[in-house]
Design a protein around this motif. Sequence first.
Motif, short mmCIF file in Angstrom:
data_model
loop_
_atom_site.label_atom_id
_atom_site.label_comp_id
_atom_site.label_asym_id
_atom_site.label_seq_id
_atom_site.Cartn_x
_atom_site.Cartn_y
_atom_site.Cartn_z
N VAL A 162 32.15 -75.00 26.71
CA VAL A 162 32.63 -73.74 25.82
C VAL A 162 33.70 -73.73 25.36
CG1 VAL A 162 31.85 -71.43 25.33
CG2 VAL A 162 30.18 -72.87 26.39
N GLY A 163 34.48 -73.17 26.51
CA GLY A 163 35.94 -72.69 26.36
C GLY A 163 36.88 -73.70 25.66
N ILE A 164 36.81 -75.03 26.28
CA ILE A 164 37.72 -76.09 25.69
C ILE A 164 37.28 -76.48 24.22
CG2 ILE A 164 38.59 -78.26 25.82
CD1 ILE A 164 39.99 -76.61 27.77
N GLY A 165 36.08 -76.39 24.01
CA GLY A 165 35.47 -76.74 22.73
C GLY A 165 35.97 -75.69 21.56
N ILE A 224 30.64 -77.10 34.13
CA ILE A 224 30.56 -78.07 33.11
C ILE A 224 30.41 -77.13 31.83
CG2 ILE A 224 29.59 -80.10 31.84
CD1 ILE A 224 28.91 -80.90 34.75
N ILE A 225 29.33 -76.31 32.00
CA ILE A 225 29.21 -75.77 30.74
C ILE A 225 30.20 -74.69 30.33
CG2 ILE A 225 27.36 -74.05 29.78
CD1 ILE A 225 25.29 -75.15 31.32
N SER A 226 30.87 -73.92 31.02
CA SER A 226 31.80 -73.07 30.90
C SER A 226 33.07 -73.66 30.14
CB SER A 226 32.26 -72.07 32.08
OG SER A 226 32.55 -72.98 33.24
N ALA A 236 34.74 -66.61 22.52
CA ALA A 236 34.11 -67.71 23.37
C ALA A 236 35.02 -68.45 24.03
CB ALA A 236 33.36 -68.57 22.48
N ALA A 237 36.25 -68.94 23.59
CA ALA A 237 37.29 -69.51 24.32
C ALA A 237 37.73 -68.88 25.56
CB ALA A 237 38.16 -70.24 23.46
N ILE A 238 38.04 -67.75 25.17
CA ILE A 238 38.42 -66.60 26.29
C ILE A 238 37.53 -66.57 27.42
CG2 ILE A 238 39.49 -64.51 26.95
CD1 ILE A 238 40.42 -64.18 24.31
N LEU A 239 36.41 -66.13 26.97
CA LEU A 239 35.32 -65.99 27.98
C LEU A 239 34.87 -67.41 28.67
CD1 LEU A 239 33.20 -64.14 29.14
CD2 LEU A 239 31.59 -64.80 27.38
N GLY A 240 34.67 -68.25 28.03
CA GLY A 240 34.53 -69.73 28.75
C GLY A 240 35.33 -70.08 29.60
N LEU A 241 36.77 -70.11 29.46
CA LEU A 241 37.71 -70.51 30.20
C LEU A 241 37.92 -69.63 31.41
CD1 LEU A 241 40.56 -71.87 27.64
CD2 LEU A 241 38.98 -73.26 29.17
N THR A 242 37.91 -68.48 31.24
CA THR A 242 37.88 -67.29 32.21
C THR A 242 36.82 -67.62 33.20
OG1 THR A 242 38.73 -65.47 30.86
CG2 THR A 242 38.05 -64.58 32.83
N PHE A 246 35.25 -70.28 33.82
CA PHE A 246 35.25 -71.79 34.42
C PHE A 246 36.34 -71.71 35.30
CE2 PHE A 246 38.33 -75.41 34.57
CZ PHE A 246 37.45 -76.34 34.73
N ILE A 247 37.65 -70.84 35.27
CA ILE A 247 38.64 -70.87 36.22
C ILE A 247 38.26 -69.91 37.29
CG2 ILE A 247 40.95 -69.73 36.70
CD1 ILE A 247 41.55 -70.14 33.87
N TRP A 248 37.31 -68.86 37.30
CA TRP A 248 36.74 -68.08 38.18
C TRP A 248 35.87 -68.78 38.98
CZ3 TRP A 248 31.64 -66.43 38.71
CH2 TRP A 248 31.47 -65.51 39.62
N TRP A 249 35.09 -69.51 38.40
CA TRP A 249 33.79 -70.26 39.02
C TRP A 249 34.35 -71.70 39.76
CZ3 TRP A 249 29.01 -69.52 40.72
CH2 TRP A 249 28.26 -70.78 41.19
N GLU A 250 35.43 -72.34 39.28
CA GLU A 250 35.83 -73.24 39.99
C GLU A 250 36.94 -73.21 41.06
OE1 GLU A 250 35.28 -76.57 38.41
OE2 GLU A 250 33.87 -75.13 38.09
N LEU A 251 37.34 -71.80 41.29
CA LEU A 251 38.18 -71.33 42.25
C LEU A 251 37.26 -70.85 43.50
CD1 LEU A 251 41.03 -69.62 40.54
CD2 LEU A 251 41.06 -71.87 41.73
N ARG A 252 35.91 -70.53 43.22
CA ARG A 252 34.88 -70.14 44.34
C ARG A 252 33.88 -70.98 44.73
NH1 ARG A 252 30.24 -67.48 42.95
NH2 ARG A 252 30.78 -66.04 44.49
N THR A 253 33.48 -71.97 43.84
CA THR A 253 32.42 -72.79 44.16
C THR A 253 32.80 -74.08 45.07
OG1 THR A 253 30.66 -74.32 43.34
CG2 THR A 253 32.79 -74.38 42.35
N LYS A 254 32.01 -74.32 45.99
CA LYS A 254 32.29 -75.40 47.08
C LYS A 254 32.34 -76.61 46.32
CE LYS A 254 30.16 -73.00 50.84
NZ LYS A 254 28.78 -72.90 51.93
N SER A 255 31.47 -77.12 45.48
CA SER A 255 31.75 -78.52 44.95
C SER A 255 32.29 -78.32 43.23
CB SER A 255 30.13 -79.02 44.80
OG SER A 255 29.80 -79.17 46.17
N PRO A 256 33.41 -78.06 42.90
CA PRO A 256 33.82 -77.79 41.53
C PRO A 256 33.79 -79.20 40.93
CG PRO A 256 35.50 -77.86 43.14
CD PRO A 256 34.55 -77.91 43.96
N VAL A 257 33.65 -79.05 39.49
CA VAL A 257 33.65 -80.41 38.40
C VAL A 257 35.03 -80.80 38.58
CG1 VAL A 257 33.89 -78.94 36.77
CG2 VAL A 257 33.03 -81.44 36.40
N ILE A 258 35.86 -79.76 38.65
CA ILE A 258 37.51 -79.95 38.60
C ILE A 258 38.04 -79.06 39.45
CG2 ILE A 258 39.69 -79.70 37.40
CD1 ILE A 258 38.03 -80.45 34.58
#
Length: 526
Positions: free
Chosen positions: A213-216, A208-210, A242-248, A250-262
């Motif tokens: 930050v990225g989209i905002g 959620i935070i990443s 901040a956009a590049i870091l946040g979205l990077t 976000f994508i990295w985390w969402e692909l590896r976490t067991k309970s992604p927000v998206i």
Amino acid sequence: METEKSKIVRILIIITSITAAVMELIDISIVNVALTNISGTLGATVEDASWVVTAYGIANVIIIPLTGFLSRYFGRKNYYLTSILLFTLASYMCGNSSSLWMLVFWRFVQGIGGGALLSVSQGILFDQFKPEQKGIAGGIFGMGIVIGPTIGPVLGGYIVDNYHWGLIFDINIPVGILAAILTWYFVEKKPDEFKIDRKSLSIDYIGIISLCVGIGALQYVLEKGQSEDWFEDEMIRYLTAAAILGLTVFIWWELRTKSPVINLKVMKSRNLTGSNILTFVCGFGLFGSAYLFPVMVQRAMGYTPTDAGLAMIPGALVSLLAMPLIGIGLGKGIKPVYFVTMGFAFFVLHGYTCSQVAPGADKWWFIVSQLCRGLGSGCLTVPLLTQAVVGLKPQDMPYGISLNNMCRQLGGAFGIAIMNTYATNRSATHRMDLVSNLQENNPLMIERLHQYAAGFMAKGIAPLNAQNLAVGSLERSIAGQAQMLAYLDGFLLISAFFICSIPFMLLLKNQNMDAETRAKVATAAH
């Protein structure tokens, strides 16, 4: 057998969901024509007043991809009702703001509430139709998506020309109250909303935070880049990073976490990927042209805000007629790719016809181009709304729908930013070209200056002052021509963008939504 009472309830729910979605979309563009009035009333510059638009866009684009998670966590009906009330309260506070930054704050809150009015409305609307009627549901919802950005400048222009700008926000209050009442009494909770166990729902804080930050940061860069001279501004550079870091992250985390927000793994679906890309293109053309057209006719052709809005009415009307018919066609098995192809062709034609306008054309000259825009939007919006979820599992459909809605909003943000920057740069280029063709011994230029000077002297102005004023008039004429040419180039760019995006249509599987999938959409969508 559906009783008379249930039919009335069903109609009320459909009207509620569409009205809420249209209200949210109108507020994206309705403020654009009022910035000058807002800045004058609140004692701010037009550049500072543009934060009224930026704040809403940032909040909106952040919350839309999170609506699937928020609906599951709070329950769809609870989240939807709360969002309507928040949007309505924020609208009241916006209309009664006594300072610019108070208005900016409440516009941000309004954008947070508005996210659900677009995304969740779609799922509620789909629930009111049988599986074989989902194409019609997509057509009805698509009407709101296209009509909202079109009506915004019309309504905003009329209010600005005749009333106080605060009415732009106050008109949401009775609509929001009515929508809240209808939602409370008639929108039913889904079965899983009665047994929500929030303790078992893991909150993906990092995701959620990443994402925020990225989209905002990205939305800020797109909204303010042109006015802040892009990377010449330190804040733009920091927020781009901040956009590049946040979205990077976000994508990295969402692909590896067991309970992604998206759940980004749904993008493995070729149909969803193709639909999202084409939805981005559709948003680019829809919002980009909705921004460029009223700006061109007001600044370069002397239209009033009301006239600028009226010139866009034919496109809205043809969308009203076309979208339900397109939905019926999809329901009868017509391949979506046929409509998408026609939509691209209509948008290319829209851009080309607008690029051929003469400076003195009246609003009726634009009928053909606006009809093309309306038909193009209809042919793209409805099929892509339904194609986004073809092939997805029921539990993945909310993610697919929220990503699709986010792509449309981001496409619109890119469209507005690129049109603004491109028109500004092309205006400077055209001005240099026009000035370079002026020669001191050019008889046409000398004759034009003499005509200007004679006109000023006829009004009693001294010859020397008349000559200076004549030079100033010639300069303004050149600047006006350069600006007009730049806007025409912008419409050609829209056509070129659609032509270059044609290969992405190959990502669609060229299949329609079967009855089973349509039933799952009704169950799973938000």
